[in-house]
Design a protein around this motif. Sequence first.
Motif, mmCIF file in Angstrom:
data_model
loop_
_atom_site.group_PDB
_atom_site.id
_atom_site.type_symbol
_atom_site.label_atom_id
_atom_site.label_comp_id
_atom_site.label_asym_id
_atom_site.label_seq_id
_atom_site.Cartn_x
_atom_site.Cartn_y
_atom_site.Cartn_z
ATOM 1 N N LYS A 300 0.838 -1.199 0.000
ATOM 2 C CA LYS A 300 0.000 0.000 0.000
ATOM 3 C C LYS A 300 0.873 1.248 0.000
ATOM 4 C CE LYS A 300 -3.707 2.260 2.626
ATOM 5 N NZ LYS A 300 -4.566 2.183 3.843
ATOM 6 N N GLU A 301 1.973 1.186 0.758
ATOM 7 C CA GLU A 301 2.924 2.304 0.804
ATOM 8 C C GLU A 301 3.721 2.400 -0.491
ATOM 9 O OE1 GLU A 301 4.666 5.505 3.229
ATOM 10 O OE2 GLU A 301 2.758 4.433 3.080
ATOM 11 N N PHE A 302 4.098 1.252 -1.044
ATOM 12 C CA PHE A 302 4.845 1.240 -2.315
ATOM 13 C C PHE A 302 4.069 1.996 -3.398
ATOM 14 C CE2 PHE A 302 6.824 -3.195 -1.272
ATOM 15 C CZ PHE A 302 7.590 -2.626 -0.280
ATOM 16 N N HIS A 303 2.749 1.803 -3.405
ATOM 17 C CA HIS A 303 1.925 2.405 -4.455
ATOM 18 C C HIS A 303 2.062 3.925 -4.466
ATOM 19 C CE1 HIS A 303 -1.671 3.251 -6.916
ATOM 20 N NE2 HIS A 303 -1.522 2.003 -7.366
ATOM 21 N N LYS A 304 2.297 4.531 -3.313
ATOM 22 C CA LYS A 304 2.419 5.987 -3.219
ATOM 23 C C LYS A 304 3.690 6.495 -3.889
ATOM 24 C CE LYS A 304 0.156 6.066 1.341
ATOM 25 N NZ LYS A 304 0.370 6.408 2.775
ATOM 26 N N ILE A 305 4.790 5.756 -3.741
ATOM 27 C CA ILE A 305 6.094 6.272 -4.187
ATOM 28 C C ILE A 305 6.511 5.777 -5.565
ATOM 29 C CG2 ILE A 305 6.900 6.574 -1.819
ATOM 30 C CD1 ILE A 305 8.476 3.979 -2.129
ATOM 31 N N LEU A 306 5.807 4.775 -6.091
ATOM 32 C CA LEU A 306 6.145 4.249 -7.409
ATOM 33 C C LEU A 306 5.548 5.088 -8.533
ATOM 34 C CD1 LEU A 306 5.584 0.422 -6.807
ATOM 35 C CD2 LEU A 306 7.777 1.511 -7.332
ATOM 36 N N LYS A 307 6.279 5.153 -9.642
ATOM 37 C CA LYS A 307 5.752 5.783 -10.842
ATOM 38 C C LYS A 307 4.685 4.883 -11.468
ATOM 39 C CE LYS A 307 10.101 8.116 -12.049
ATOM 40 N NZ LYS A 307 11.193 8.225 -13.055
ATOM 41 N N ASP A 332 -3.750 -11.803 -3.378
ATOM 42 C CA ASP A 332 -4.985 -11.076 -3.723
ATOM 43 C C ASP A 332 -5.058 -9.734 -2.999
ATOM 44 O OD1 ASP A 332 -5.839 -13.026 -5.448
ATOM 45 O OD2 ASP A 332 -7.110 -14.046 -3.979
ATOM 46 N N ASN A 333 -4.588 -9.709 -1.745
ATOM 47 C CA ASN A 333 -4.584 -8.447 -0.995
ATOM 48 C C ASN A 333 -3.630 -7.432 -1.624
ATOM 49 O OD1 ASN A 333 -6.475 -9.315 0.873
ATOM 50 N ND2 ASN A 333 -4.934 -10.097 2.303
ATOM 51 N N ILE A 334 -2.479 -7.913 -2.086
ATOM 52 C CA ILE A 334 -1.528 -7.023 -2.759
ATOM 53 C C ILE A 334 -2.142 -6.461 -4.042
ATOM 54 C CG2 ILE A 334 0.635 -7.028 -4.091
ATOM 55 C CD1 ILE A 334 1.794 -8.886 -1.920
ATOM 56 N N GLY A 338 -3.660 -1.994 -5.794
ATOM 57 C CA GLY A 338 -3.358 -1.284 -7.032
ATOM 58 C C GLY A 338 -2.216 -1.891 -7.823
ATOM 59 N N PHE A 339 -2.119 -3.230 -7.819
ATOM 60 C CA PHE A 339 -1.039 -3.907 -8.528
ATOM 61 C C PHE A 339 -1.573 -5.045 -9.393
ATOM 62 C CE2 PHE A 339 1.003 -1.929 -4.919
ATOM 63 C CZ PHE A 339 2.146 -1.386 -5.483
ATOM 64 N N LYS A 340 -0.881 -5.279 -10.480
ATOM 65 C CA LYS A 340 -1.186 -6.380 -11.383
ATOM 66 C C LYS A 340 -0.079 -7.423 -11.282
ATOM 67 C CE LYS A 340 -1.770 -7.397 -16.335
ATOM 68 N NZ LYS A 340 -1.736 -6.801 -17.701
ATOM 69 N N LEU A 341 -0.457 -8.687 -11.212
ATOM 70 C CA LEU A 341 0.520 -9.777 -11.149
ATOM 71 C C LEU A 341 1.026 -10.081 -12.554
ATOM 72 C CD1 LEU A 341 1.890 -11.974 -9.390
ATOM 73 C CD2 LEU A 341 -0.079 -13.441 -9.886
ATOM 74 N N ILE A 342 2.359 -10.119 -12.728
ATOM 75 C CA ILE A 342 2.975 -10.411 -14.019
ATOM 76 C C ILE A 342 3.640 -11.792 -13.930
ATOM 77 C CG2 ILE A 342 4.600 -9.639 -15.773
ATOM 78 C CD1 ILE A 342 2.331 -7.670 -15.270
ATOM 79 N N PRO A 343 3.198 -12.781 -14.724
ATOM 80 C CA PRO A 343 3.811 -14.114 -14.667
ATOM 81 C C PRO A 343 5.304 -14.059 -14.999
ATOM 82 C CG PRO A 343 1.742 -14.180 -15.878
ATOM 83 C CD PRO A 343 2.068 -12.726 -15.664
ATOM 84 N N ILE A 364 9.604 -16.016 -5.725
ATOM 85 C CA ILE A 364 9.789 -14.722 -6.395
ATOM 86 C C ILE A 364 8.527 -14.372 -7.177
ATOM 87 C CG2 ILE A 364 11.265 -13.399 -7.950
ATOM 88 C CD1 ILE A 364 13.391 -15.622 -7.535
ATOM 89 N N TRP A 365 8.041 -13.149 -6.975
ATOM 90 C CA TRP A 365 6.846 -12.652 -7.656
ATOM 91 C C TRP A 365 7.176 -11.339 -8.368
ATOM 92 C CZ3 TRP A 365 2.255 -15.462 -7.363
ATOM 93 C CH2 TRP A 365 2.216 -16.467 -6.380
ATOM 94 N N LYS A 366 6.409 -11.067 -9.417
ATOM 95 C CA LYS A 366 6.559 -9.816 -10.167
ATOM 96 C C LYS A 366 5.220 -9.097 -10.217
ATOM 97 C CE LYS A 366 8.366 -7.960 -14.536
ATOM 98 N NZ LYS A 366 9.046 -8.330 -15.824
ATOM 99 N N PHE A 367 5.227 -7.827 -9.858
ATOM 100 C CA PHE A 367 4.017 -7.003 -9.869
ATOM 101 C C PHE A 367 4.266 -5.723 -10.656
ATOM 102 C CE2 PHE A 367 4.030 -9.404 -5.896
ATOM 103 C CZ PHE A 367 2.765 -9.956 -5.858
ATOM 104 N N LYS A 368 3.203 -5.155 -11.184
ATOM 105 C CA LYS A 368 3.267 -3.861 -11.859
ATOM 106 C C LYS A 368 2.188 -2.957 -11.267
ATOM 107 C CE LYS A 368 4.329 -3.672 -16.196
ATOM 108 N NZ LYS A 368 5.562 -2.853 -16.166
ATOM 109 N N LYS A 369 2.556 -1.708 -11.002
ATOM 110 C CA LYS A 369 1.590 -0.738 -10.474
ATOM 111 C C LYS A 369 0.581 -0.374 -11.548
ATOM 112 C CE LYS A 369 1.212 4.018 -8.751
ATOM 113 N NZ LYS A 369 1.918 5.224 -8.277
ATOM 114 N N ILE A 370 -0.683 -0.356 -11.162
ATOM 115 C CA ILE A 370 -1.739 0.021 -12.111
ATOM 116 C C ILE A 370 -2.525 1.212 -11.559
ATOM 117 C CG2 ILE A 370 -1.965 -2.237 -13.155
ATOM 118 C CD1 ILE A 370 -4.334 -2.766 -11.318
#
Length: 370
Positions: A300-307, A332-334, A338-343, A364-370
């Motif tokens: 939730k905090e990451f979402h604030k500072i990420l582009k 699912d909570n992540i 405001g994030f999308k899971l990238i395989p 290891i997981w990969k997410f992208k801010k949406i």
Amino acid sequence: MSKYLFQLGHQPQISIAEIQAVFTFKNKKIKSEKKDNFLIVETEKEIDCKNIINILGGTIKIAEKITEPSVVDFLNKTPKENKIQFSLSGNIDKKDALQIKKELKNLGRSVRYIEIKNTATLLHNKLIEKQGDITIINNEIFVTQAIQNFTEFGDRDYNRPGVDSVSGMLPPKLARIMINLAKAKPAQTLLDPFCGSGTVLMEALDLGFKNIIGSDISKKAIGDTEKNIKWIQSTYHLPPANYQLFNLDAIKLSSNIKTDSIDFIISEPYMGQPLYGDEKLEKLEQQAEELAVLYTTAFKEFHKILKKDATIIFIIPKFRHEDDWVKIDCIDNIKSKGFKLIPLSEKSDSLTYHRPKQHVARVIWKFKKI
């Protein structure tokens, strides 16, 4: 088409994902096929094997396919005044190697066959420079062009000045793999919000990153990170880079870091108390629940500072209990923050890094801010 052979590390699927990510990032089209512990790669253009091996963290060596019809024909091209020295691996055995040695001797050549015990054998006998390390896969002949610099990885793992033997440390090879999986550009800003002793930041600097930020709730960790950054810059004669370090809780990052300012987050977070294998199931489940809350709050905090469209490579542990695993249920909570899971591969959303006797596995997981 040029064809290459990548010898994969002890976590082959992670090695393959990293190779594919690096070639995609470099806009190089490849065809690949896994064979045993190797990845056979075809490219439209030749690649710089030494450059690629220095980027990768999960590849042991890279070999190139030769055009000569046989090993004997290839080795016999060695200047007549030089003794032929070679090793042989892949879909062959020692009997094949001795037959090749016999044929070369019948041609009047002085020849020595070397059995390879480990990568150090290649270095000691200078087989890369002599073009003598040969691998046969699918009846195709490959000659090693570059090997992983395991000495430098070992130095960064064991000889750095700042260490934390209690919490443990992220292996430098895995940190480098994570950076490559992110497809991050060295000019972009990279943050590790659980930086520990700075492994991700050190590997980023070695890969040429110029803008890095580390944060950790532990004051000792920040001190260790600063020591290690100065050590790697001095030891490897790295060019100057901008780095910032904050003694800060990961759920309070926005108090020191500007909103919409970070391109990538790459991190192994706090993974709970060290495990010894005799923990009760209830304790592991409680730890998993607590970490799920921490990770979700941090995202939730990451979402604030990420582009916008920024990427996160993040490790979420799972804990062994007898013959099963206790997993942390937070994906699912992540995503809800405001994030999308990238395989990370064609077969799986995530990649698991684990050795047989370890009580904790790194997923290891990969997410992208949406």
